[in-house]
Enzyme design. Structure first.
Site, PDB file in Angstrom:
ATOM      1  N   LEU A 154       0.880  -0.971   0.049  1.00  0.00           N
ATOM      2  CA  LEU A 154       0.007  -0.077   0.150  1.00  0.00           C
ATOM      3  C   LEU A 154       0.985   1.325   0.067  1.00  0.00           C
ATOM      4  O   LEU A 154       1.850   1.302   0.703  1.00  0.00           O
ATOM      5  CB  LEU A 154      -0.930  -0.020   1.072  1.00  0.00           C
ATOM      6  CG  LEU A 154      -2.008  -0.879   1.305  1.00  0.00           C
ATOM      7  CD1 LEU A 154      -2.627  -0.948   2.697  1.00  0.00           C
ATOM      8  CD2 LEU A 154      -2.829  -1.017   0.199  1.00  0.00           C
ATOM      9  N   ASP A 155       0.425   2.157  -0.641  1.00  0.00           N
ATOM     10  CA  ASP A 155       1.292   3.740  -0.608  1.00  0.00           C
ATOM     11  C   ASP A 155       1.371   4.100   0.796  1.00  0.00           C
ATOM     12  O   ASP A 155       0.700   3.633   1.710  1.00  0.00           O
ATOM     13  CB  ASP A 155       0.726   4.566  -1.524  1.00  0.00           C
ATOM     14  CG  ASP A 155       0.675   4.103  -3.155  1.00  0.00           C
ATOM     15  OD1 ASP A 155       1.376   3.376  -3.509  1.00  0.00           O
ATOM     16  OD2 ASP A 155      -0.395   4.760  -3.607  1.00  0.00           O
ATOM     17  N   LYS A 156       2.473   4.879   0.869  1.00  0.00           N
ATOM     18  CA  LYS A 156       2.647   5.383   2.451  1.00  0.00           C
ATOM     19  C   LYS A 156       1.443   5.917   2.863  1.00  0.00           C
ATOM     20  O   LYS A 156       1.061   5.690   4.177  1.00  0.00           O
ATOM     21  CB  LYS A 156       3.909   6.515   2.350  1.00  0.00           C
ATOM     22  CG  LYS A 156       4.248   7.114   3.615  1.00  0.00           C
ATOM     23  CD  LYS A 156       5.035   8.387   3.409  1.00  0.00           C
ATOM     24  CE  LYS A 156       5.297   9.133   4.645  1.00  0.00           C
ATOM     25  NZ  LYS A 156       6.060  10.241   4.495  1.00  0.00           N
ATOM     26  N   ARG A 268      -5.545   5.403  -8.110  1.00  0.00           N
ATOM     27  CA  ARG A 268      -5.281   6.791  -7.955  1.00  0.00           C
ATOM     28  C   ARG A 268      -5.341   7.360  -9.560  1.00  0.00           C
ATOM     29  O   ARG A 268      -5.890   8.400  -9.855  1.00  0.00           O
ATOM     30  CB  ARG A 268      -4.190   7.363  -7.419  1.00  0.00           C
ATOM     31  CG  ARG A 268      -4.209   7.012  -5.764  1.00  0.00           C
ATOM     32  CD  ARG A 268      -2.942   6.974  -5.072  1.00  0.00           C
ATOM     33  NE  ARG A 268      -2.182   8.279  -5.162  1.00  0.00           N
ATOM     34  CZ  ARG A 268      -1.102   8.341  -5.081  1.00  0.00           C
ATOM     35  NH1 ARG A 268      -0.040   7.116  -4.596  1.00  0.00           N
ATOM     36  NH2 ARG A 268      -0.314   9.646  -4.962  1.00  0.00           N
TER      37      ARG A 268
END
Length: 352
Positions: A154-156, A268
């Site tokens: 997962l992205d930060k 996104r």
């Protein structure tokens, strides 16, 4: 003599040795392929090849350092199983929201702001550092190293459910499941996203390839015939519209997004591509930041100051890599995202 056909080898992982006799079926077989089958799911072919090259395998009493060596019937094959080496990243006492844990895997609810894996600019303070500290000796070794096996990221600044392998066999099985993207029916991933505007249809499919953008960090929707184009499919459903006008245009919407593929930044980029970027997205939603100026206070300030993309991995379901049991985990949206959604829900957007 130990034979994995009749005895569990798990006690040998990390120390000890295993001895096998080759039968008629082994004649002409490659050493690495035959040994991988004998050692079972705890050892990948690449790990077996590494053991061979390191001199940890002997055939007929002599060291065998060529993974492609052809075997003969009636030979003795001995494998020395070294203890896993310590992980390069150091363990750190970072709080974890653990949803489930057993000897094979751990499922966590990752908070926003936590980087998954050490890298440039983030060598400490990551989820991997936290897992090394928490799991300790229960990590039997991924590829011969005591480290957690990251099978998806997962992205930060994206929060939500993640599964991490603690053993080689769990890492292999889960990696295969994620590579398959759930086409076998053994993987389900659902996210919730707060986006600007709302799709006209209540549900839909975004089937648009992704490739590298000009800065090589971001991703972009690209033509399918471009060399770096990667197949990417996102299914979405509108859960709630906020501030819908008589012409059905909405100021914002809460969506459920389900992944059929798992590309970097997929949700996104896809949301931005259809004109509904995730609120707070610093990479793909900058052009929509002025939309917040049309909102009433205090929602205006909340939306403008929201420090991350409003994206949360709410659901993860998968088949347990050892037992085969289907496991399902859900995590509620974190407080910051819940607060922003509630502000949209209760603001009088028609006066904006």
């Amino acid at each position: 003599m130990r034979d994995p056909d009749s005895e569990d080898l798990s006690g040998l992982i990390g120390a000890g040795s295993a001895v096998f006799e080759t039968g008629p079926e082994a004649a002409g077989a490659r050493l690495d392929l035959w040994l991988t089958q004998k050692l079972g799911a705890d050892f990948s072919r690449s790990r077996v090849q590494a053991l061979v090259r390191q001199g940890a395998v002997a055939v007929a009493g002599a060291p065998a350092t060529d993974p492609g060596r052809k075997l003969k019937a009636g030979e003795t094959v001995e494998v020395i199983l070294p203890a896993p080496t310590p992980a390069e990243p150091e363990g750190e006492d970072i709080p974890l929201d653990i949803l489930y844990e057993d000897s094979e895997l751990i499922v966590v609810n990752k908070p926003p702001g936590l980087v998954v894996h050490p890298g440039a600019g983030n060598w400490t303070g990551t989820l991997v550092n936290a897992l090394i500290h928490h799991c300790g000796d229960s990590l039997s070794g991924i590829g011969g190293v005591k480290r957690p096996g990251i099978v998806h990221r997962l992205d930060k600044d994206t929060s939500g459910v993640m599964v991490v392998a603690k053993t080689d066999r769990a890492h292999r099985a889960l990696s295969e499941a994620f590579a398959d993207h759930g086409r076998s029916g053994e993987l389900e991933r659902a996210y919730v996203a707060l986006v600007w505007g709302a799709p006209e249809r209540s549900s839909g499919v975004i089937d648009v390839p992704l490739g590298r953008a000009a800065d090589r960090v971001r991703r972009a929707a690209v033509p399918k015939d471009r060399a770096d184009a990667r197949h990417a499919v996102t299914r979405y459903a509108v859960l709630e519209r906020f501030g819908a006008k008589p012409d059905n245009r909405a100021t914002a919407a809460l969506l459920e997004c389900r992944l059929e593929t798992g590309r970097t930044h997929q949700i996104r980029v896809h949301m931005a591509h259809i004109g509904h970027p995730v609120i707070g997205d610093p990479d793909y939603g900058q052009a929509f930041r002025t939309k917040a100026n049309r909102l009433p206070e205090p929602l205006r300030s909340m939306a403008k100051d929201f420090p991350r993309q409003a994206l949360h991995a709410q659901l993860l379901a998968f088949s347990h890599p050892v037992t085969g049991e289907m496991m399902r985990f859900e995590a509620l949206m974190p407080h910051d995202m819940t607060e922003l959604v509630d502000a949209f829900r209760h603001s009088d957007l028609h006066k904006s």
